[in-house]
Design a protein around this motif. Structure first.
Motif, PDB file in Angstrom:
ATOM      1  N   LYS A  82      -4.008   4.470  -8.151  1.00 16.80           N
ATOM      2  CA  LYS A  82      -2.931   5.446  -8.012  1.00 16.80           C
ATOM      3  C   LYS A  82      -2.808   6.275  -9.286  1.00 16.80           C
ATOM      4  O   LYS A  82      -2.748   5.719 -10.382  1.00 16.80           O
ATOM      5  CB  LYS A  82      -1.610   4.724  -7.732  1.00 16.80           C
ATOM      6  CG  LYS A  82      -0.464   5.649  -7.398  1.00 16.80           C
ATOM      7  CD  LYS A  82       0.753   4.844  -7.012  1.00 16.80           C
ATOM      8  CE  LYS A  82       1.895   5.786  -6.680  1.00 16.80           C
ATOM      9  NZ  LYS A  82       3.109   5.074  -6.331  1.00 16.80           N
ATOM     10  N   ASP A  83      -2.791   7.584  -9.112  1.00 16.89           N
ATOM     11  CA  ASP A  83      -2.537   8.511 -10.218  1.00 16.89           C
ATOM     12  C   ASP A  83      -3.448   8.272 -11.424  1.00 16.89           C
ATOM     13  O   ASP A  83      -2.994   8.308 -12.564  1.00 16.89           O
ATOM     14  CB  ASP A  83      -1.068   8.443 -10.654  1.00 16.89           C
ATOM     15  CG  ASP A  83      -0.107   8.809  -9.534  1.00 16.89           C
ATOM     16  OD1 ASP A  83      -0.472   9.648  -8.696  1.00 16.89           O
ATOM     17  OD2 ASP A  83       1.006   8.240  -9.500  1.00 16.89           O
ATOM     18  N   GLU A 110      -4.322  -1.649  -6.485  1.00 18.18           N
ATOM     19  CA  GLU A 110      -4.337  -0.314  -5.907  1.00 18.18           C
ATOM     20  C   GLU A 110      -4.846   0.685  -6.938  1.00 18.18           C
ATOM     21  O   GLU A 110      -4.827   0.426  -8.130  1.00 18.18           O
ATOM     22  CB  GLU A 110      -2.946   0.100  -5.423  1.00 18.18           C
ATOM     23  CG  GLU A 110      -1.931   0.290  -6.527  1.00 18.18           C
ATOM     24  CD  GLU A 110      -0.560   0.717  -6.008  1.00 18.18           C
ATOM     25  OE1 GLU A 110      -0.446   1.104  -4.836  1.00 18.18           O
ATOM     26  OE2 GLU A 110       0.392   0.655  -6.795  1.00 18.18           O
TER      27      GLU A 110
END
Length: 120
Positions: free
Chosen positions: A61-62, A59
């Motif tokens: 993310k951030d 993934e």
């Protein structure tokens, strides 16, 4: 994204799909290569040292690429990750992973997780 990995053929498919996903997300070719190398090293270890299925979860993310290698067997990380020789068969994959992730590597009962900072 999540892929089950049962053998080296399904590992190859999972790695290809990971690369496609990262490319669609606008990740650089260099970081796609690093992600593929890390996933290959860790998934290869799971296939080599267990008889069960593993999985690859990825993934964005951030500002990080997050990869989790899921295993039926718990792999504890050593307190210090070192590699005494480039030809060493034990610990080299974790050493490469640790260096590419700036030490952002953890393990728990589900598997090993790594974070790669996305370079702009």
């Amino acid at each position: 994204m999540f892929f089950k990995v049962k053998n080296y053929a399904t590992m190859q498919t999972a790695l290809e799909k990971l690369c496609e996903y990262l490319a669609e997300m606008g990740i650089s070719e260099e970081q796609i290569f690093d992600s593929k190398l890390i996933a290959c090293e860790l998934l290869g270890n799971v296939l080599k040292y267990t008889d069960g299925e593993s999985g690859l979860h990825g993934e964005i993310k951030d500002g990080f690429i997050g990869l989790k290698i899921i295993s039926e067997r718990y792999f504890a990380l050593p307190e210090t990750i070192v590699c005494s020789d480039v030809l060493c068969e034990h610990g080299r994959g974790l050493y490469l992973t640790s260096k590419l992730c700036d030490g952002r590597i953890t393990s728990d009962e589900e598997g090993i997780s790594v974070l790669l900072k996305i370079e702009k």
